[in-house]
Design a protein around this motif. Structure first.
Motif, PDB file in Angstrom:
ATOM      1  N   UNK A 289      38.895  13.228  16.354  1.00  0.00           N
ATOM      2  CA  UNK A 289      40.005  14.016  15.805  1.00  0.00           C
ATOM      3  C   UNK A 289      40.531  14.997  16.848  1.00  0.00           C
ATOM      4  N   UNK A 290      41.614  15.719  16.488  1.00  0.00           N
ATOM      5  CA  UNK A 290      42.202  16.740  17.360  1.00  0.00           C
ATOM      6  C   UNK A 290      42.786  17.856  16.504  1.00  0.00           C
ATOM      7  N   UNK A 291      42.801  19.073  17.022  1.00  0.00           N
ATOM      8  CA  UNK A 291      43.289  20.220  16.253  1.00  0.00           C
ATOM      9  C   UNK A 291      44.782  20.124  15.958  1.00  0.00           C
ATOM     10  N   UNK A 292      45.548  19.446  16.849  1.00  0.00           N
ATOM     11  CA  UNK A 292      47.002  19.375  16.674  1.00  0.00           C
ATOM     12  C   UNK A 292      47.426  18.237  15.753  1.00  0.00           C
ATOM     13  N   UNK A 293      46.461  17.491  15.234  1.00  0.00           N
ATOM     14  CA  UNK A 293      46.733  16.292  14.429  1.00  0.00           C
ATOM     15  C   UNK A 293      46.720  16.635  12.935  1.00  0.00           C
ATOM     16  N   UNK A 294      47.895  16.651  12.257  1.00  0.00           N
ATOM     17  CA  UNK A 294      47.943  16.992  10.823  1.00  0.00           C
ATOM     18  C   UNK A 294      47.065  16.102   9.938  1.00  0.00           C
ATOM     19  N   UNK A 295      47.050  14.753  10.099  1.00  0.00           N
ATOM     20  CA  UNK A 295      46.168  13.929   9.262  1.00  0.00           C
ATOM     21  C   UNK A 295      44.692  14.264   9.462  1.00  0.00           C
ATOM     22  N   UNK A 296      44.337  14.651  10.701  1.00  0.00           N
ATOM     23  CA  UNK A 296      42.944  15.044  10.963  1.00  0.00           C
ATOM     24  C   UNK A 296      42.590  16.278  10.150  1.00  0.00           C
ATOM     25  N   UNK A 297      43.482  17.262  10.188  1.00  0.00           N
ATOM     26  CA  UNK A 297      43.214  18.507   9.458  1.00  0.00           C
ATOM     27  C   UNK A 297      43.141  18.272   7.959  1.00  0.00           C
ATOM     28  N   UNK A 298      43.893  17.296   7.464  1.00  0.00           N
ATOM     29  CA  UNK A 298      43.895  17.015   6.029  1.00  0.00           C
ATOM     30  C   UNK A 298      42.578  16.399   5.565  1.00  0.00           C
ATOM     31  N   UNK A 299      41.966  15.546   6.404  1.00  0.00           N
ATOM     32  CA  UNK A 299      40.754  14.868   5.963  1.00  0.00           C
ATOM     33  C   UNK A 299      39.474  15.640   6.281  1.00  0.00           C
ATOM     34  N   UNK A 300      39.554  16.655   7.126  1.00  0.00           N
ATOM     35  CA  UNK A 300      38.349  17.374   7.534  1.00  0.00           C
ATOM     36  C   UNK A 300      37.646  18.110   6.394  1.00  0.00           C
ATOM     37  N   UNK A 301      38.363  18.690   5.412  1.00  0.00           N
ATOM     38  CA  UNK A 301      37.652  19.299   4.276  1.00  0.00           C
ATOM     39  C   UNK A 301      36.795  18.284   3.519  1.00  0.00           C
ATOM     40  N   UNK A 302      37.242  17.023   3.456  1.00  0.00           N
ATOM     41  CA  UNK A 302      36.436  15.984   2.794  1.00  0.00           C
ATOM     42  C   UNK A 302      35.155  15.708   3.591  1.00  0.00           C
ATOM     43  N   UNK A 303      35.273  15.720   4.906  1.00  0.00           N
ATOM     44  CA  UNK A 303      34.104  15.525   5.755  1.00  0.00           C
ATOM     45  C   UNK A 303      33.113  16.674   5.564  1.00  0.00           C
ATOM     46  N   UNK A 304      33.641  17.890   5.434  1.00  0.00           N
ATOM     47  CA  UNK A 304      32.784  19.056   5.215  1.00  0.00           C
ATOM     48  C   UNK A 304      32.024  18.941   3.891  1.00  0.00           C
ATOM     49  N   UNK A 305      32.720  18.489   2.844  1.00  0.00           N
ATOM     50  CA  UNK A 305      32.073  18.323   1.543  1.00  0.00           C
ATOM     51  C   UNK A 305      30.971  17.268   1.598  1.00  0.00           C
ATOM     52  N   UNK A 306      31.260  16.143   2.246  1.00  0.00           N
ATOM     53  CA  UNK A 306      30.258  15.076   2.350  1.00  0.00           C
ATOM     54  C   UNK A 306      29.079  15.522   3.211  1.00  0.00           C
ATOM     55  N   UNK A 307      29.365  16.284   4.257  1.00  0.00           N
ATOM     56  CA  UNK A 307      28.296  16.802   5.121  1.00  0.00           C
ATOM     57  C   UNK A 307      27.319  17.642   4.302  1.00  0.00           C
ATOM     58  N   UNK A 308      27.855  18.518   3.455  1.00  0.00           N
ATOM     59  CA  UNK A 308      26.998  19.375   2.637  1.00  0.00           C
ATOM     60  C   UNK A 308      26.258  18.566   1.572  1.00  0.00           C
ATOM     61  N   UNK A 309      26.942  17.573   0.986  1.00  0.00           N
ATOM     62  CA  UNK A 309      26.304  16.762  -0.053  1.00  0.00           C
ATOM     63  C   UNK A 309      25.144  15.938   0.502  1.00  0.00           C
ATOM     64  N   UNK A 310      25.367  15.275   1.628  1.00  0.00           N
ATOM     65  CA  UNK A 310      24.313  14.443   2.200  1.00  0.00           C
ATOM     66  C   UNK A 310      23.163  15.291   2.732  1.00  0.00           C
TER      67      UNK A 310
END
Length: 399
Positions: A289-310
């Motif tokens: 991913x990259x900080x300037x990438x809008x789709x990246x920023x949109x999906x990162x909260x989902x990654x954070x949630x899965x990280x905490x769940x797993x």
């Protein structure tokens, strides 16, 4: 480069104050704000507290104008992020042109047109002072127009909204600080101001040089980023058989072949080492991913949630991000770390300085995700953003 831009816009703010449509008639502005005549202002027959108070609100009105102009550009932030390099190149050329105009080398009747709003008030107070600053700042186009436009272009091509507003804020400080200082020490500074007027032509030339330098910086950066991107695309077009196998992973697996993930040893935002081969026995969600990438920023909260769940369930799943400092439009490691902290993302992100891993994995777009099974083989290749349900599905199917 960000620090250099801050210094440049601050200097541009100071030069805007020294422009021919502000400095020569500064006593008029101050006499209005002090509710006195220019003669009374020069001999000290005015209320200093009133002048200082009204000047504060006058500069607040100016600041409001600048931030409104900046916000109107930030509405188009998605467009600017997508076409950032091209905008930097075009913007650099425009700013260089404005610098030449400001120095008087290029003449333009359009840029020399000045419009001012007329304000009438028997007695200046905080409200009328604010309105005066707000309306007059729209009318200083022939003098601060070229400089302000360069700041807005730099702001629009910033990596994120906070940096964009910071650039506008620093420029505004550079512009309004002399107003405030003069209102505090007018009697002591009036002679110095008169002397400065003599050198107005030189000041304009210095301002033009600053504009040209900032334009050249943007132009060189824009061209450099385009060249870097072109190299990346050529690298992807000529990538090794191993990388071609990665992008065509599903077809290869249909023939019974398995593609082993390319090993690496990198460090995350906490300074922890991550060696891909050490995670054998676990399913890996590897996201580029990259900080300037809008789709990246949109999906990162989902990654954070899965990280905490797993992590909570002590599952054998590794959520791992990959960011590439100083690659193309990306900032340095400190910029990425700040982004992660500001957004509240705690899952590990390893730093691929310069993008060598990006090249090895044949990444042609952000975000791109690979699912690596417990034996270290790639089972899924997903270009583009995903929602949480899709992420969980590809992880579970890759176990």
């Amino acid at each position: 480069m960000e620090k250099l831009n801050l210094v440049v816009v601050f200097i541009e703010g100071l030069l805007s104050f020294l422009s021919p449509c502000i400095l020569p008639i500064l006593p008029i502005y101050l006499s209005m704000l002090s509710n006195s005549s220019i003669e009374n202002l020069n001999n000290g027959s005015f209320t200093k507290s009133s002048l200082f108070r009204n000047t504060l609100f006058f500069t607040l009105g100016i600041s409001t104008t600048f931030f409104i102009l900046g916000s109107s550009l930030n509405v188009l932030s998605s467009f600017f992020n997508t076409n950032k390099d091209l905008i930097m190149i075009i913007g650099g050329i425009i700013i260089i042109f404005m610098g030449l105009f400001y120095m008087g080398i290029i003449k333009s009747n359009i840029l020399n047109q000045e419009k001012r709003f007329q304000t009438k008030s028997k007695s200046m107070n905080p409200v009328t002072s604010f309105i005066l600053g707000f309306t007059f700042s729209f009318g200083w186009t022939p003098c601060i127009g070229p400089i302000l436009a360069s700041v807005m272009i730099m702001s629009s091509s910033a990596d994120n909204p906070s940096t964009s507003y910071l650039l506008i804020g620093v420029y505004t400080i550079g512009f309004i600080l002399p107003f405030i200082l003069v209102s505090l020490f007018y009697n002591k500074l009036i002679k110095s101001i008169d002397k400065i007027k003599i050198y107005m032509d030189k000041i304009k030339k210095i301002g033009g040089i600053v504009l040209i330098v900032s334009g050249l910086v943007m132009l060189v950066n824009g061209i450099g980023n385009r060249v870097e991107l072109s190299k990346m695309q050529n690298n992807n077009n000529n990538k090794t058989e191993n990388n071609q196998s990665i992008t065509n992973n599903e077809e290869e697996q249909a023939d019974g072949e398995k593609i082993e993930a390319i090993d690496f040893t990198l460090y995350d935002q906490y300074g922890k080492e991550h060696k891909l081969s050490d995670y054998k026995g676990k399913t890996i969600f590897l996201n580029f991913w990259a900080t300037w990438c809008p789709p990246c920023r949109e999906e990162m909260p989902h990654m954070e949630e899965l990280y905490k769940e797993y992590n909570k369930n002590n599952d054998d799943v590794v959520i791992l991000g990959v960011a590439s400092p100083n690659l193309g439009n990306e900032g340095d490691q400190g910029h990425i770390e700040k982004f992660l902290k500001d957004e509240g993302h705690t899952f590990p992100v390893v730093f691929d300085e310069g993008g060598s891993l990006v090249y090895q994995y044949g990444i042609s777009a952000f975000p791109t995700t690979f699912i690596i099974d417990k034996e270290g083989y790639i089972t899924q290749y997903i270009p583009g953003a995903m929602n949480k349900e899709t992420m969980k599905y590809v992880i579970e199917s890759g176990k």
